[in-house]
Write a protein that holds these residues in place. Structure first.
Motif, mmCIF file in Angstrom:
data_model
loop_
_atom_site.group_PDB
_atom_site.id
_atom_site.type_symbol
_atom_site.label_atom_id
_atom_site.label_comp_id
_atom_site.label_asym_id
_atom_site.label_seq_id
_atom_site.Cartn_x
_atom_site.Cartn_y
_atom_site.Cartn_z
ATOM 1 N N VAL A 128 0.795 -1.250 0.247
ATOM 2 C CA VAL A 128 -0.032 0.075 0.052
ATOM 3 C C VAL A 128 1.084 1.279 0.133
ATOM 4 N N GLY A 129 0.824 2.098 -1.034
ATOM 5 C CA GLY A 129 1.759 3.031 -1.271
ATOM 6 C C GLY A 129 1.434 4.344 -0.517
ATOM 7 N N GLY A 130 0.254 4.675 0.269
ATOM 8 C CA GLY A 130 0.075 5.721 0.764
ATOM 9 C C GLY A 130 -1.251 5.570 1.566
ATOM 10 N N VAL A 131 -1.653 6.600 2.269
ATOM 11 C CA VAL A 131 -2.739 6.918 3.401
ATOM 12 C C VAL A 131 -3.968 6.760 2.221
ATOM 13 N N ASP A 132 -3.981 7.598 1.064
ATOM 14 C CA ASP A 132 -4.913 7.671 0.005
ATOM 15 C C ASP A 132 -5.422 6.377 -0.408
ATOM 16 N N GLU A 133 -4.382 5.599 -0.737
ATOM 17 C CA GLU A 133 -4.731 4.246 -1.422
ATOM 18 C C GLU A 133 -5.094 3.266 -0.104
ATOM 19 N N LEU A 134 -4.712 3.399 1.045
ATOM 20 C CA LEU A 134 -5.448 2.828 2.220
ATOM 21 C C LEU A 134 -6.928 3.081 2.444
ATOM 22 N N GLU A 135 -7.205 4.325 2.226
ATOM 23 C CA GLU A 135 -8.465 4.916 2.582
ATOM 24 C C GLU A 135 -9.441 4.283 1.218
ATOM 25 N N ALA A 136 -9.074 3.986 0.371
ATOM 26 C CA ALA A 136 -9.898 3.346 -0.799
ATOM 27 C C ALA A 136 -10.063 1.761 -0.579
ATOM 28 N N ILE A 137 -8.923 1.220 0.054
ATOM 29 C CA ILE A 137 -9.021 -0.241 0.511
ATOM 30 C C ILE A 137 -10.144 -0.490 1.600
ATOM 31 N N LYS A 138 -9.895 0.627 2.527
ATOM 32 C CA LYS A 138 -10.844 0.706 3.720
ATOM 33 C C LYS A 138 -12.376 0.592 3.332
ATOM 34 N N ALA A 139 -12.666 1.688 2.135
ATOM 35 C CA ALA A 139 -13.884 1.668 1.770
ATOM 36 C C ALA A 139 -14.436 0.677 1.053
ATOM 37 N N GLY A 140 -13.577 -0.442 0.957
ATOM 38 C CA GLY A 140 -14.208 -1.375 -0.224
ATOM 39 C C GLY A 140 -14.673 -2.636 0.763
ATOM 40 N N ASP A 141 -14.941 -3.774 0.008
ATOM 41 C CA ASP A 141 -15.583 -4.817 0.811
ATOM 42 C C ASP A 141 -14.410 -5.776 1.390
ATOM 43 N N GLY A 142 -14.615 -6.571 2.494
ATOM 44 C CA GLY A 142 -13.615 -7.570 3.018
ATOM 45 C C GLY A 142 -13.684 -7.287 4.697
#
Length: 240
Positions: A128-142
């Motif tokens: 995960v390259g940065g907080v923005d990318e992590l925010e998108a992962i958090k918003a997804g399913d799982g």
């Protein structure tokens, strides 16, 4: 939306470096690796089990990932690859629990927040390259994303409003120096206590959730005496 939940082992002075073993992380000259086991008791074990009870993925900083990747896949195995069981210290029940955690960690998706280009050889590892990318992962399913260790993550996550819950296991030790939970500190935030208990070994297990911004209010009536005016003037002048 997924939640991000952290669990950290900390000393009374906020140090979380190398709780599990003498060679875990001696960076910065830290001389107290392995400080946690003497305070471990049944209630601490139960709290850790509860933290990992539901399906989860892991969210790790790069150095914690390296520590985990060099340890957890090999629990109960010969780390040299010679096919013999790896001799572990501790009771059989504890060894079985460690082996199960190693298997669970290996199966879980491991999101590693890093800007480096190093390999992530442990199976199911994702950069995960940065907080923005992590925010998108958090918003997804799982499943929820769980943090263990990884002191560098907390200031970033709190500042970005991404940390949903934090469990602190505070042990009766003063270590004097080492990596601290919040480092130089994130932006100011209020937290509210949602669960707490004390253990027989003297640990305090407390779980917190975000509770908005920090206010600036007087604890009692404001008194502006002559001495207080002089004190404020000295602060303004830089001579206080």
């Amino acid at each position: 939306m997924r939640k991000i939940r952290g669990c950290a082992f900390v000393s009374l002075d906020g140090v979380m470096q190398a709780p599990g073993g003498p060679t875990e992380d001696p960076t910065g000259g830290f001389a107290h690796g392995g400080w946690l086991p003497q305070f471990f008791d049944e209630a601490v074990g139960e709290a850790i089990d509860a933290f990992f009870a539901a399906p989860y993925d892991l969210l790790l900083g790069r150095r914690t990932y390296d520590i985990f990747a060099a340890y957890w896949p090999y629990v109960g195995q010969d780390p040299t690859g010679h096919g013999e069981l790896f001799e572990m210290t501790g009771k059989d029940e504890g060894e079985a629990a460690a082996m199960q955690m190693g298997q669970d960690f290996t199966r879980a998706t491991k999101y590693v927040l890093t800007r480096g280009e190093q390999d992530l050889p442990w199976s199911n590892s994702v950069k995960v390259g940065g907080v923005d990318e992590l925010e998108a992962i958090k918003a997804g399913d799982g499943p929820d994303l769980l943090i263990q260790g990884s002191s560098t993550l907390y200031p970033q996550l709190i500042a970005a409003g991404l940390l949903d819950r934090l469990t602190l296991m505070i042990f009766p030790a003063i270590l004097g120096g080492g990596k601290r939970l919040l480092g130089d500190g994130p932006s100011a935030k209020a937290m509210r206590l949602v669960e707490q208990k004390a253990t027989s070994a003297g640990a305090i297990i407390a779980t917190y959730e975000p509770a908005g911004e920090i206010g600036a209010n007087w604890a009692g009536p404001e008194i502006v005496s002559e001495r207080e005016r002089a004190r404020r003037a000295a602060m303004t002048e830089g001579s206080w």
